[in-house]
Motif scaffolding. Sequence first.
Motif, short mmCIF file in Angstrom:
data_model
loop_
_atom_site.label_atom_id
_atom_site.label_comp_id
_atom_site.label_asym_id
_atom_site.label_seq_id
_atom_site.Cartn_x
_atom_site.Cartn_y
_atom_site.Cartn_z
N THR B 490 0.85 -1.20 0.00
CA THR B 490 0.00 0.00 0.00
C THR B 490 0.88 1.25 0.00
N GLN B 491 0.78 2.02 -1.07
CA GLN B 491 1.53 3.27 -1.11
C GLN B 491 0.83 4.29 -0.21
N SER B 492 1.57 5.31 0.18
CA SER B 492 0.95 6.40 0.93
C SER B 492 -0.20 6.95 0.10
N ILE B 493 -1.35 7.13 0.75
CA ILE B 493 -2.51 7.67 0.04
C ILE B 493 -2.48 9.19 0.16
N SER B 494 -2.67 9.86 -0.94
CA SER B 494 -2.65 11.33 -0.92
C SER B 494 -3.78 11.85 -0.03
N THR B 495 -3.48 12.89 0.72
CA THR B 495 -4.54 13.46 1.57
C THR B 495 -5.48 14.34 0.76
N ASP B 496 -5.28 14.36 -0.58
CA ASP B 496 -6.28 15.00 -1.45
C ASP B 496 -7.41 14.03 -1.78
N HIS B 497 -7.26 12.79 -1.37
CA HIS B 497 -8.31 11.78 -1.58
C HIS B 497 -9.64 12.30 -1.04
N GLU B 498 -10.72 11.96 -1.74
CA GLU B 498 -12.01 12.54 -1.35
C GLU B 498 -12.43 12.20 0.08
N ALA B 499 -12.00 11.05 0.58
CA ALA B 499 -12.36 10.68 1.95
C ALA B 499 -11.78 11.70 2.95
N PHE B 500 -10.54 12.14 2.69
CA PHE B 500 -9.93 13.15 3.55
C PHE B 500 -10.66 14.50 3.40
N VAL B 501 -10.94 14.82 2.15
CA VAL B 501 -11.59 16.11 1.89
C VAL B 501 -12.95 16.17 2.60
N GLU B 502 -13.71 15.08 2.47
CA GLU B 502 -15.04 15.06 3.08
C GLU B 502 -14.97 15.10 4.60
N ALA B 503 -14.04 14.32 5.15
CA ALA B 503 -13.92 14.28 6.62
C ALA B 503 -13.55 15.66 7.15
N GLU B 504 -12.64 16.32 6.46
CA GLU B 504 -12.23 17.65 6.93
C GLU B 504 -13.40 18.63 6.83
N LYS B 505 -14.16 18.51 5.76
CA LYS B 505 -15.31 19.40 5.57
C LYS B 505 -16.32 19.21 6.71
N ALA B 506 -16.57 17.96 7.07
CA ALA B 506 -17.54 17.69 8.14
C ALA B 506 -17.05 18.26 9.47
N VAL B 507 -15.75 18.12 9.73
CA VAL B 507 -15.19 18.66 10.98
C VAL B 507 -15.34 20.18 11.00
N LYS B 508 -15.03 20.79 9.88
CA LYS B 508 -15.10 22.26 9.79
C LYS B 508 -16.53 22.73 10.02
N GLU B 509 -17.47 22.04 9.41
CA GLU B 509 -18.87 22.45 9.55
C GLU B 509 -19.35 22.32 11.00
N ARG B 510 -18.89 21.29 11.65
CA ARG B 510 -19.29 21.09 13.05
C ARG B 510 -18.76 22.23 13.93
N LEU B 511 -17.49 22.59 13.71
CA LEU B 511 -16.90 23.69 14.50
C LEU B 511 -17.66 24.99 14.23
N GLU B 512 -17.97 25.22 12.97
CA GLU B 512 -18.69 26.45 12.62
C GLU B 512 -20.09 26.45 13.22
N LYS B 513 -20.70 25.27 13.23
CA LYS B 513 -22.04 25.15 13.82
C LYS B 513 -22.01 25.54 15.30
N ILE B 514 -21.02 24.99 16.02
CA ILE B 514 -20.93 25.30 17.46
C ILE B 514 -20.80 26.81 17.67
N LEU B 515 -19.95 27.44 16.85
CA LEU B 515 -19.72 28.88 17.02
C LEU B 515 -20.91 29.72 16.58
N SER B 516 -21.73 29.14 15.69
CA SER B 516 -22.84 29.93 15.14
C SER B 516 -24.06 29.95 16.05
N ILE B 517 -24.11 29.05 17.02
CA ILE B 517 -25.33 28.96 17.85
C ILE B 517 -25.54 30.24 18.66
N LYS B 518 -24.43 30.75 19.22
CA LYS B 518 -24.47 32.00 20.01
C LYS B 518 -25.64 32.01 20.99
#
Lengths: 255, 661
Positions: B490-518
């Motif tokens: 197994t070669q190193s998988i690029s972190t541009d892989h869609e699984a990484f992109v999606e996971a990062e997006k979900a994390v970002k949205e969750r953090l933004e959600k917490i901050l947006s509740i105010k």
Amino acid sequence: MSEGTMSLTLKVWRQKNSTSKGEFKTYPVSGISSDMSFLEMFDVLNEELITKGEESIAFDHDCREGICGMCSMYINGRPHGPKNAITTCQLHMRSFKDGDTITVEPWRASAFPIVKDLAVNRSAFDRIIASGGYVSVNTGNAKDANDILIPKEDADEAFSAAACIGCGACVAACKNASAMLFVSAKVSQLALLPQGKVESQKRVENMVAQMDVEGFGACTNTGACSAECPKGISLEHIARLNREYFSAKLTSNNV
Amino acid sequence: MSNKILDAKVPEGVLETKWTKYRSTVPLVNPSNKRNIEIIVVGSGLAGSSAAATLAELGYKVKVFCFQDSPRRAHSIAAQGGINAAKNYQNDGDSTYRLFYDTIKGGDYRAREGNVYRLAEVSTYIIDQCVAQGVPFAREYGGLLSNRSFGGTQVQRTFYAAGQTGQQLLLGAYSALERQVGMGTVKMHARHEMLDVVNIDGKCRGIIARDLVTGKLERHFGHAVLLCTGGYGNVFFLSTNAMGSNVTAAWKAHKKGAFFGNPCYTQIHPTCIPVSGDHQSKLTLMSESLRNDGRIWVPIKQNDTRKPTDIPENERDYYLERRYPAFGNLVPRDVASRAAKERCDAGYGVGASKMAVYLDFSFNMDRYGKVEATKRGLVDPDAKTIRELGKEVVKEKYGNLFDMYKQITGEDPYEIPMRIYPAVHYTMGGLWVDYNLMTTVPGLYALGEANFSDHGANRLGASALMQGLADGYFVLPYTIGSYLSNEIRTQSISTDHEAFVEAEKAVKERLEKILSIKGSKTVDYFHKRLGKIMWDKCGMARDKEGLEWAIKEIQSIQREFWSDVRVLGDANEFNPELEKAGRVADFLELGELMCVDALNRNESCGGHFRTEYQTEDGEALRDDENFAFVSAWEYKDANQFELHKEELHYENIKIAQRSYK
């Protein structure tokens, strides 16, 4: 259980990040119980700030039992506050009086840049340990533990050095921001034990060199480090480091 | 609920040779291939540091993540009393089998035999390794290592370094880790928090981490990921855990397919400093080792308000010695905690809150004092001299603990007995793992307190340090070969892989959600509410009605949190409140699962005490016919968990009602 009756004025260093300019801000707090720890008093203040819509004060803390070394407040001009041999988290409000004004700053040293408010970056300590603060023994190489006999006095003395929690109070207390007490504690612990003897020359040379690279100041044997150390690490360890260092310098070609 | 049976992959064969044989036949990765294999270690406590250092020594490329400012601060550092090992240095009848037996029995027959035997087996190597690293264990005058006793055992097998054993062991593992950092084989990421795991084609391939200083989200690839992220006791808000200890990494893994094992098994430690007020942010443990020399008692009369020193000997109830003569003050933690609760609930508690019992050293101070007087040839010493000599001995053994007690309470335990009460300390539950320490997600491992594996329903004192280091130094580095030997192509998988992109997006949205509740309530407000429910309904005593109520209540707090929490600042900076909010959101989900698990387990065992299931004299009543299994919960959707079972088979130990009488 005592009621929360103390009122205090806090002057706290606020600084957004490592590049911005900081300043003291004044906060009144009331309803403080003498049974609270100093950090619990900060919890109360932070809850109030959030409720008022102000950002809470960032400070490092974790175990709150005086052993992780994370808390790092410079209180009324002393690292970890007015009591001897304890960390900030072990300081209780019964050490203060109603009406007191308390000034709280971060550790001040160029080798410990401020992260935010009262939190600083102490990764220089990790790099010093990485330069030689270990015994080179891979997992699985060890012989039976009781094959190495160590006189109780040596084991106890090594333990008293190993008790260092790496909080950095010694650096904060020192007018030169020297890290000698921290470095000497590890050098001393391993120099006292047969397991550490083999590499002792190289260790002391490398660790001292790394300490200099990190920008810590020189030691002038003032002793403020030991006086302020929450674990009471003795100046004798600095003396031992010096002996180790000079003998290494005279006899080795390592560094 | 379905009842799929889980395979623990314990090797066949006789117990005593399972591990030796497996270790000698498990596939290996050759040194040149190891250089191309990347391993992510999350958490830098005993398990994480020891695993990372050992894997790097073997030649793997390792990345380590911790949320503190240095790996040396992980909460393993706070362990006080000691570490068990079946060395039998005291010639008192200890053996691998006896440590194995004590651990299974101590866990109330809810642990896996194969794992526990292996743990007992490697325990002796741990001591050797730590001594070789320069860990300054306590020694006798002859230069040999010293031992003491812990609860649930009748031998002296605990190695210690004053009351700072965890600190010294962690600094040993930390120095081994930093040595590898210095050599460039480990890349350390301090002040980073793992916020999700990334799975690709059914295998764990990396993590999303947040740089806590800049707030930047990072993607990291690994051929395997090790979660060494400790326990979740802070779900109770008040516990002996560090303020930052959390379930987040384990919980994210759970939501990505890792089953959660026995979440309801919580250890309530009997000897902690009692709560002093509403401001309390955490509780402080007084080491179990103190029960070697401290005797636990309450007054024989209810609501006795006299000073403890004024209460005569014949008006004291040494209830542990009375109820459990064979083990006395050294019964296991779950038993000692329930007994303290029983006395306090019945009105015999002491101190202002009446929710405390005495831990008294005077008897043994005098005993030691007499021995010292004899050693020094003093003839007919007076009581004061004896006490002074005894104090010195006790100081040598427990000095730092006595100082800590005095600092927190303002009372001097050399003069008056300590007041203590049980508090949440450790979680036996955790991510379900097989014999290889792999979770139900291939390539994702859990070590130390983060897994559920070795302690059954109750952990014995001085066994957590043993397990963390066993997993990291001596188990995982071998067992990971069975997975990685198939990954060498197994070669190193690029972190541009869609699984990484999606996971990062979900994390970002969750953090933004917490901050947006105010909203209007602080994070601590929710955490304290959750903690109180957990302590009242899922703490030392649980029942069906209370648990059902708790589940509903926690679900309503979850909704309230996501609509009314107030977190200030933003995501692109050092923001401790935001970190805390994410952790509390995960605790709110875990708390529900703990109650679901406790409700499902219609029996009492170890730390799980259902009041409906007890013997006539108030001991835990197991139901081996119906509950001799590990509960492994699968996350299906919000508030939906599916139960899977791992049947427990006892081939070497006769399963029996646990007795310490």
